[in-house]
Design a protein around this motif. Structure first.
Motif, PDB file in Angstrom:
ATOM      1  N   PHE A   7      -8.376  44.384 115.046  1.00 50.25           N
ATOM      2  CA  PHE A   7      -7.443  44.405 116.173  1.00 50.25           C
ATOM      3  C   PHE A   7      -6.125  43.725 115.850  1.00 50.25           C
ATOM      4  CE2 PHE A   7      -7.099  45.679 120.362  1.00 50.25           C
ATOM      5  CZ  PHE A   7      -6.579  44.693 121.177  1.00 50.25           C
ATOM      6  N   LEU A   8      -6.158  42.831 114.822  1.00 52.29           N
ATOM      7  CA  LEU A   8      -4.977  42.010 114.596  1.00 52.29           C
ATOM      8  C   LEU A   8      -4.446  42.020 113.165  1.00 52.29           C
ATOM      9  CD1 LEU A   8      -6.202  38.891 116.582  1.00 52.29           C
ATOM     10  CD2 LEU A   8      -4.777  40.730 117.421  1.00 52.29           C
ATOM     11  N   LEU A   9      -5.273  42.237 112.154  1.00 50.17           N
ATOM     12  CA  LEU A   9      -4.815  42.072 110.782  1.00 50.17           C
ATOM     13  C   LEU A   9      -4.539  43.366 110.070  1.00 50.17           C
ATOM     14  CD1 LEU A   9      -4.257  40.532 108.157  1.00 50.17           C
ATOM     15  CD2 LEU A   9      -6.714  40.501 107.762  1.00 50.17           C
ATOM     16  N   LEU A  10      -5.540  44.227 109.941  1.00 47.07           N
ATOM     17  CA  LEU A  10      -5.424  45.383 109.061  1.00 47.07           C
ATOM     18  C   LEU A  10      -4.875  46.606 109.761  1.00 47.07           C
ATOM     19  CD1 LEU A  10      -8.744  44.968 107.078  1.00 47.07           C
ATOM     20  CD2 LEU A  10      -6.441  44.279 106.415  1.00 47.07           C
ATOM     21  N   SER A  11      -4.292  46.396 110.941  1.00 47.97           N
ATOM     22  CA  SER A  11      -3.704  47.525 111.662  1.00 47.97           C
ATOM     23  C   SER A  11      -2.509  48.062 110.903  1.00 47.97           C
ATOM     24  CB  SER A  11      -3.260  47.068 113.050  1.00 47.97           C
ATOM     25  OG  SER A  11      -2.327  46.028 112.956  1.00 47.97           O
ATOM     26  N   THR A  12      -2.290  49.402 111.028  1.00 47.09           N
ATOM     27  CA  THR A  12      -1.091  49.976 110.457  1.00 47.09           C
ATOM     28  C   THR A  12       0.037  49.917 111.451  1.00 47.09           C
ATOM     29  OG1 THR A  12      -1.975  52.118 111.078  1.00 47.09           O
ATOM     30  CG2 THR A  12      -2.231  51.449 108.791  1.00 47.09           C
ATOM     31  N   ARG A  13       1.089  50.658 111.205  1.00 43.02           N
ATOM     32  CA  ARG A  13       2.395  50.390 111.735  1.00 43.02           C
ATOM     33  C   ARG A  13       2.587  50.739 113.197  1.00 43.02           C
ATOM     34  NH1 ARG A  13       0.150  50.061 107.720  1.00 43.02           N
ATOM     35  NH2 ARG A  13      -0.014  52.259 107.645  1.00 43.02           N
ATOM     36  N   TYR A  14       3.288  49.862 113.886  1.00 42.17           N
ATOM     37  CA  TYR A  14       3.619  50.129 115.278  1.00 42.17           C
ATOM     38  C   TYR A  14       4.836  51.042 115.362  1.00 42.17           C
ATOM     39  CZ  TYR A  14       5.343  49.517 119.958  1.00 42.17           C
ATOM     40  OH  TYR A  14       5.779  49.756 121.225  1.00 42.17           O
ATOM     41  N   VAL A  15       4.842  51.916 116.358  1.00 39.56           N
ATOM     42  CA  VAL A  15       5.899  52.904 116.530  1.00 39.56           C
ATOM     43  C   VAL A  15       6.790  52.478 117.693  1.00 39.56           C
ATOM     44  CG1 VAL A  15       6.397  55.319 116.977  1.00 39.56           C
ATOM     45  CG2 VAL A  15       4.334  54.695 115.720  1.00 39.56           C
ATOM     46  N   GLU A  16       8.098  52.321 117.455  1.00 40.44           N
ATOM     47  CA  GLU A  16       8.995  52.009 118.565  1.00 40.44           C
ATOM     48  C   GLU A  16      10.238  52.852 118.452  1.00 40.44           C
ATOM     49  OE1 GLU A  16      11.236  48.091 117.481  1.00 40.44           O
ATOM     50  OE2 GLU A  16       9.146  47.604 117.777  1.00 40.44           O
ATOM     51  N   ALA A  17      11.434  52.260 118.254  1.00 37.55           N
ATOM     52  CA  ALA A  17      12.647  53.067 118.223  1.00 37.55           C
ATOM     53  C   ALA A  17      12.592  54.084 117.097  1.00 37.55           C
ATOM     54  CB  ALA A  17      13.876  52.169 118.058  1.00 37.55           C
ATOM     55  N   ASN A  18      12.104  53.671 115.913  1.00 37.11           N
ATOM     56  CA  ASN A  18      11.795  54.624 114.869  1.00 37.11           C
ATOM     57  C   ASN A  18      10.446  55.241 115.193  1.00 37.11           C
ATOM     58  OD1 ASN A  18      14.109  54.032 113.385  1.00 37.11           O
ATOM     59  ND2 ASN A  18      13.128  52.320 112.363  1.00 37.11           N
ATOM     60  N   HIS A  19      10.290  56.535 114.906  1.00 38.06           N
ATOM     61  CA  HIS A  19       9.159  57.242 115.491  1.00 38.06           C
ATOM     62  C   HIS A  19       7.943  57.362 114.579  1.00 38.06           C
ATOM     63  CE1 HIS A  19      12.498  59.116 118.075  1.00 38.06           C
ATOM     64  NE2 HIS A  19      11.856  58.232 118.804  1.00 38.06           N
ATOM     65  N   PHE A  23      -1.725  54.552 121.039  1.00 36.44           N
ATOM     66  CA  PHE A  23      -0.998  55.553 121.829  1.00 36.44           C
ATOM     67  C   PHE A  23       0.308  54.934 122.304  1.00 36.44           C
ATOM     68  CE2 PHE A  23       0.071  56.833 126.212  1.00 36.44           C
ATOM     69  CZ  PHE A  23       0.402  58.169 125.987  1.00 36.44           C
ATOM     70  N   THR A  24       1.431  55.603 122.030  1.00 34.81           N
ATOM     71  CA  THR A  24       2.741  55.105 122.450  1.00 34.81           C
ATOM     72  C   THR A  24       3.438  56.149 123.307  1.00 34.81           C
ATOM     73  OG1 THR A  24       2.955  53.851 120.383  1.00 34.81           O
ATOM     74  CG2 THR A  24       4.952  54.172 121.698  1.00 34.81           C
ATOM     75  N   GLU A  25       3.846  55.751 124.500  1.00 29.26           N
ATOM     76  CA  GLU A  25       4.595  56.622 125.407  1.00 29.26           C
ATOM     77  C   GLU A  25       6.063  56.183 125.402  1.00 29.26           C
ATOM     78  OE1 GLU A  25       5.054  59.767 128.209  1.00 29.26           O
ATOM     79  OE2 GLU A  25       3.324  59.197 126.977  1.00 29.26           O
ATOM     80  N   PHE A  40       5.585  51.975 126.922  1.00 31.60           N
ATOM     81  CA  PHE A  40       4.431  51.100 126.743  1.00 31.60           C
ATOM     82  C   PHE A  40       3.579  51.645 125.601  1.00 31.60           C
ATOM     83  CE2 PHE A  40       3.028  54.387 129.655  1.00 31.60           C
ATOM     84  CZ  PHE A  40       1.768  54.722 129.197  1.00 31.60           C
ATOM     85  N   LYS A  41       2.606  50.840 125.195  1.00 28.16           N
ATOM     86  CA  LYS A  41       1.691  51.234 124.132  1.00 28.16           C
ATOM     87  C   LYS A  41       0.295  50.732 124.478  1.00 28.16           C
ATOM     88  CE  LYS A  41       0.638  50.357 119.308  1.00 28.16           C
ATOM     89  NZ  LYS A  41       1.042  49.695 118.066  1.00 28.16           N
ATOM     90  N   VAL A  42      -0.730  51.532 124.142  1.00 24.62           N
ATOM     91  CA  VAL A  42      -2.127  51.157 124.356  1.00 24.62           C
ATOM     92  C   VAL A  42      -2.848  51.175 123.012  1.00 24.62           C
ATOM     93  CG1 VAL A  42      -4.304  51.714 125.518  1.00 24.62           C
ATOM     94  CG2 VAL A  42      -2.110  52.140 126.680  1.00 24.62           C
ATOM     95  N   VAL A  43      -3.596  50.117 122.725  1.00 29.14           N
ATOM     96  CA  VAL A  43      -4.348  50.009 121.477  1.00 29.14           C
ATOM     97  C   VAL A  43      -5.828  49.813 121.815  1.00 29.14           C
ATOM     98  CG1 VAL A  43      -4.658  48.725 119.333  1.00 29.14           C
ATOM     99  CG2 VAL A  43      -2.373  48.943 120.331  1.00 29.14           C
ATOM    100  N   ILE A  44      -6.691  50.617 121.194  1.00 30.14           N
ATOM    101  CA  ILE A  44      -8.138  50.505 121.388  1.00 30.14           C
ATOM    102  C   ILE A  44      -8.805  50.492 120.015  1.00 30.14           C
ATOM    103  CG2 ILE A  44     -10.212  51.549 122.379  1.00 30.14           C
ATOM    104  CD1 ILE A  44      -8.408  52.954 124.398  1.00 30.14           C
ATOM    105  N   GLY A  45      -9.714  49.557 119.789  1.00 31.46           N
ATOM    106  CA  GLY A  45     -10.379  49.467 118.496  1.00 31.46           C
ATOM    107  C   GLY A  45     -11.837  49.105 118.605  1.00 31.46           C
ATOM    108  N   VAL A  46     -12.620  49.541 117.617  1.00 30.68           N
ATOM    109  CA  VAL A  46     -14.028  49.162 117.516  1.00 30.68           C
ATOM    110  C   VAL A  46     -14.305  48.782 116.072  1.00 30.68           C
ATOM    111  CG1 VAL A  46     -14.724  51.574 117.111  1.00 30.68           C
ATOM    112  CG2 VAL A  46     -16.425  49.897 117.904  1.00 30.68           C
ATOM    113  N   ASN A  47     -15.166  47.772 115.869  1.00 30.76           N
ATOM    114  CA  ASN A  47     -15.408  47.248 114.527  1.00 30.76           C
ATOM    115  C   ASN A  47     -16.871  46.874 114.339  1.00 30.76           C
ATOM    116  OD1 ASN A  47     -15.389  44.496 112.687  1.00 30.76           O
ATOM    117  ND2 ASN A  47     -14.039  46.102 111.911  1.00 30.76           N
ATOM    118  N   TYR A  48     -17.324  47.062 113.103  1.00 31.38           N
ATOM    119  CA  TYR A  48     -18.703  46.686 112.761  1.00 31.38           C
ATOM    120  C   TYR A  48     -18.685  45.910 111.454  1.00 31.38           C
ATOM    121  CZ  TYR A  48     -23.680  47.018 111.772  1.00 31.38           C
ATOM    122  OH  TYR A  48     -24.985  46.717 111.494  1.00 31.38           O
TER     123      TYR A  48
END
Length: 323
Positions: free
Chosen positions: A18-30, A59-61, A313-321
């Motif tokens: 949820f916090l470390l190995l996430s890839t890139r967030y999308v904002e002004a650049n798409h 998901f980014t709107e 806004f942006k929504v992030v959902i994750g599951v980990n094992y």
């Protein structure tokens, strides 16, 4: 303290998703090549010999841009890009080399919905459309915890991105899209940073991190702007950690600054800027080895350089094992 550390040996795998190995967030650049870690990075590491596997959806709107507004912005600035929304699906695997050193790999799949670009040439405006999707670049990440004690945990962060993603997507006129609109940037990028975590009580925790991402020139002589992220997060365990399922609300403040993009060594005027997000979320431990988390990022301050579309806004959902 030993009990807390043992629990975090399992629970940190959820944090890694949820916090470390996430890839890139999308904002002004798409495109996903435009970003870095999305949320606060904790100083907690995986236990030695422990693996973690995670799946994540972002998901980014974006703000609505009408056709008339798209044309108007092209008249004022020569060109303008807009998009409806994006999806980024990522998979990561982490490994505890020692109790204080964690490494991981992350890659994903990017989808963009209704990308439009208006261009003014010879007093005429043309509109190009595309729905770029494809494999993203591969990140190799590392975190070394160099100190831990009653006052908290301290770690240094490092990473390198390999240009394994798709960077040849085209618009409806057959022209290649810019690197910031592609699933992959075509560049080797590097990250470094610092993280700190501590417990105020057995149920109340705090994490903070700062990270710098250095970009290199990628596809079509285009360089995505460097990036600085500073974040702070706090969580309170409502249901005790030794009971399953357990529950903890999470609150974050995320501040990021994007430097201007460069084309052929020249700054792109409509790029870069500062954004501050307020990000409430929740973390749920389903079993000692499995957890899920979700967060919603709301921009509360935006200072973009030039004309740029803003994220709603942006929504992030994750599951980990972990195993």
């Amino acid at each position: 303290m030993r009990t807390i550390n043992l629990w975090f040996g399992h629970a940190s795998s959820l944090f890694l998703l949820f916090l470390l190995l996430s890839t890139r967030y999308v904002e002004a650049n798409h495109g996903p090549g435009a970003g870095g870690a999305a949320t606060t990075i904790p100083a907690i590491t995986l236990k030695s010999g422990t693996f973690s596997f995670g799946l994540r959806t972002e998901f980014t709107e974006f703000e609505s841009i009408s056709l008339s507004k798209l044309l108007d912005k092209a008249v004022k600035g020569g060109s303008f890009e807009a998009i409806d929304r994006t999806f980024l699906y990522t998979a990561d695997i982490g490994y505890g080399v020692t109790d204080d050193l964690t490494i991981g790999l992350t890659t994903g799949w990017f989808e963009a919905i209704n990308l439009r670009e208006s261009e003014l040439e010879d007093d005429e405006i043309e509109i190009f459309r595309a729905n770029p999707d494809g494999l993203t670049d591969l990140w190799l990440s590392g975190k070394y915890r160099f100190l831990r004690g009653p006052q908290g945990h301290y770690a240094i962060l490092a990473g390198i991105k390999f240009p394994t993603g798709v960077d040849d997507r085209k618009n409806n006129a057959g022209e290649k899209l810019e690197a910031v609109e592609q699933p992959g940037s075509g560049s080797y990028d590097f990250s470094t940073g610092f993280a700190y975590s501590r417990w105020f009580t057995k149920d109340w925790t705090m994490d903070t991190s700062i990270q710098y991402i250095l970009r290199t020139e990628g596809a079509r002589d285009f360089k995505v702007g460097d990036r600085i992220d500073w974040s702070v997060a706090t969580a309170y365990q409502i249901i005790p950690r030794n009971r399953y399922p357990n529950f903890a609300p999470v609150g974050e403040i995320n501040t990021r600054y994007l430097f201007r993009d460069e084309q052929n060594g020249r700054d792109e005027q409509n790029s870069g800027g500062t954004t501050v997000f307020l990000s409430p979320g929740v973390r749920i431990g389903i079993t000692p080895r499995c957890g899920v988390g979700t967060s919603v990022l709301f921009p509360v301050f935006r200072n973009f350089l030039g004309e740029q579309q803003e994220p709603d806004f942006k929504v992030v959902i994750g599951v980990n094992y972990s195993f």
